[in-house]
Design a protein around this motif. Sequence first.
Motif, PDB file in Angstrom:
ATOM      1  N   SER A  14       7.283 -30.133 -61.071  1.00 20.03           N
ATOM      2  CA  SER A  14       7.219 -28.734 -61.487  1.00 20.03           C
ATOM      3  C   SER A  14       7.606 -28.607 -62.951  1.00 20.03           C
ATOM      4  CB  SER A  14       8.150 -27.872 -60.628  1.00 20.03           C
ATOM      5  OG  SER A  14       9.492 -28.278 -60.792  1.00 20.03           O
ATOM      6  N   HIS A  15       7.196 -27.498 -63.568  1.00 18.26           N
ATOM      7  CA  HIS A  15       7.503 -27.268 -64.984  1.00 18.26           C
ATOM      8  C   HIS A  15       9.001 -27.239 -65.247  1.00 18.26           C
ATOM      9  CE1 HIS A  15       3.706 -26.720 -66.989  1.00 18.26           C
ATOM     10  NE2 HIS A  15       3.265 -25.926 -66.030  1.00 18.26           N
ATOM     11  N   ASN A  16       9.765 -26.776 -64.260  1.00 15.05           N
ATOM     12  CA  ASN A  16      11.205 -26.631 -64.486  1.00 15.05           C
ATOM     13  C   ASN A  16      11.997 -27.865 -64.079  1.00 15.05           C
ATOM     14  OD1 ASN A  16      10.979 -26.459 -61.737  1.00 15.05           O
ATOM     15  ND2 ASN A  16      11.641 -24.322 -61.574  1.00 15.05           N
ATOM     16  N   SER A  17      11.301 -28.999 -63.830  1.00 18.98           N
ATOM     17  CA  SER A  17      12.008 -30.245 -63.529  1.00 18.98           C
ATOM     18  C   SER A  17      12.837 -30.667 -64.735  1.00 18.98           C
ATOM     19  CB  SER A  17      11.012 -31.350 -63.176  1.00 18.98           C
ATOM     20  OG  SER A  17      10.275 -31.015 -62.026  1.00 18.98           O
ATOM     21  N   ASN A  52      -3.431 -24.633 -57.793  1.00 19.49           N
ATOM     22  CA  ASN A  52      -3.194 -24.623 -56.347  1.00 19.49           C
ATOM     23  C   ASN A  52      -4.351 -23.931 -55.652  1.00 19.49           C
ATOM     24  OD1 ASN A  52      -2.026 -25.021 -53.892  1.00 19.49           O
ATOM     25  ND2 ASN A  52      -0.159 -23.868 -54.322  1.00 19.49           N
ATOM     26  N   PRO A  81       3.545 -24.987 -61.482  1.00 19.54           N
ATOM     27  CA  PRO A  81       4.486 -23.989 -61.999  1.00 19.54           C
ATOM     28  C   PRO A  81       5.841 -23.996 -61.288  1.00 19.54           C
ATOM     29  CG  PRO A  81       2.317 -23.015 -61.710  1.00 19.54           C
ATOM     30  CD  PRO A  81       2.264 -24.373 -61.074  1.00 19.54           C
ATOM     31  N   SER A  82       5.872 -24.358 -60.002  1.00 15.47           N
ATOM     32  CA  SER A  82       7.127 -24.303 -59.260  1.00 15.47           C
ATOM     33  C   SER A  82       7.120 -25.324 -58.125  1.00 15.47           C
ATOM     34  CB  SER A  82       7.341 -22.908 -58.661  1.00 15.47           C
ATOM     35  OG  SER A  82       6.373 -22.646 -57.651  1.00 15.47           O
ATOM     36  N   GLU A  83       8.309 -25.619 -57.620  1.00 10.94           N
ATOM     37  CA  GLU A  83       8.453 -26.533 -56.490  1.00 10.94           C
ATOM     38  C   GLU A  83       7.805 -25.955 -55.242  1.00 10.94           C
ATOM     39  OE1 GLU A  83       9.386 -29.983 -54.593  1.00 10.94           O
ATOM     40  OE2 GLU A  83       9.724 -29.549 -56.719  1.00 10.94           O
ATOM     41  N   GLU A  84       7.876 -24.628 -55.094  1.00 12.54           N
ATOM     42  CA  GLU A  84       7.256 -23.985 -53.928  1.00 12.54           C
ATOM     43  C   GLU A  84       5.746 -24.230 -53.899  1.00 12.54           C
ATOM     44  OE1 GLU A  84      11.133 -22.412 -54.661  1.00 12.54           O
ATOM     45  OE2 GLU A  84       9.387 -22.516 -55.996  1.00 12.54           O
ATOM     46  N   GLN A  85       5.102 -24.187 -55.076  1.00 13.05           N
ATOM     47  CA  GLN A  85       3.666 -24.430 -55.131  1.00 13.05           C
ATOM     48  C   GLN A  85       3.325 -25.881 -54.813  1.00 13.05           C
ATOM     49  OE1 GLN A  85       1.152 -22.860 -58.101  1.00 13.05           O
ATOM     50  NE2 GLN A  85       2.317 -20.970 -58.394  1.00 13.05           N
ATOM     51  N   GLN A  87       4.981 -27.812 -52.679  1.00 11.95           N
ATOM     52  CA  GLN A  87       5.089 -27.975 -51.229  1.00 11.95           C
ATOM     53  C   GLN A  87       3.901 -27.348 -50.505  1.00 11.95           C
ATOM     54  OE1 GLN A  87       7.271 -30.092 -50.060  1.00 11.95           O
ATOM     55  NE2 GLN A  87       7.974 -30.297 -52.175  1.00 11.95           N
TER      56      GLN A  87
END
Length: 234
Positions: A14-17, A52, A81-85, A87
Amino acid sequence: MKIFALNLSISFASHNSKRSYEFEPISFEELMAHLFKGLEFPDQQFYVLAENNEQFQQEIFDLQANELWRELDLNVEFVFPSEEQIQKFLADFRERFRETDAAGGIVTNEKDEFLMIYNRKRWTLPKGGVEWGESIEEAALREVKEETGIEEVKMHEKLGETYHTFRRRGKWNLKTTHWYKMSGKADAELNPQAEEDIEDVKWMSREEWLKESKTSYPLVRQVMEQEFFRTQTN
């Protein structure tokens, strides 16, 4: 999660890693343009901006299925963009495969040597499929014993899982291999399982393995590298 497609490895972030470096992901189209031009060096790494949606899932599926790209020593990380995406994407993506389980082990002896097998011109680790009615731990022990001929093996902790894809009978499979730490004796009698095309089995020191590692699968190299790091930090 990292998925190995023979020599190609595909991972997701994710981008925020948290990272110690900065990079600007390229598009999937730019990635393919690079591939058609050819790799500049082995183990080349690309960061690709992920989408996604179903079309993007198909593009990644086709990437891992193409035998030309599977042969490349290539690492591609898809950035969401995110960890949720991530998964959500992985849940949908895995539905494209038949999922199976395997189990194996990193076996060491009192000399800190590793038990390796020579299979299809590569030094690798003993592992195999989980049979009906047995636990994953039982499968790991059975496969190690069958493929190497070692009779006395002690099971220790689980080390983790790896994922790889392969095609069988016209269907793509995603196999999860469960890895365990085991131990045996250096003077144990060893006997390669010929019916599984295993030509040799022997104990290798860390230095010996590192000399042969480039001939092995990237998946196996990752498992061994993680074990080296784990033992050094404990």
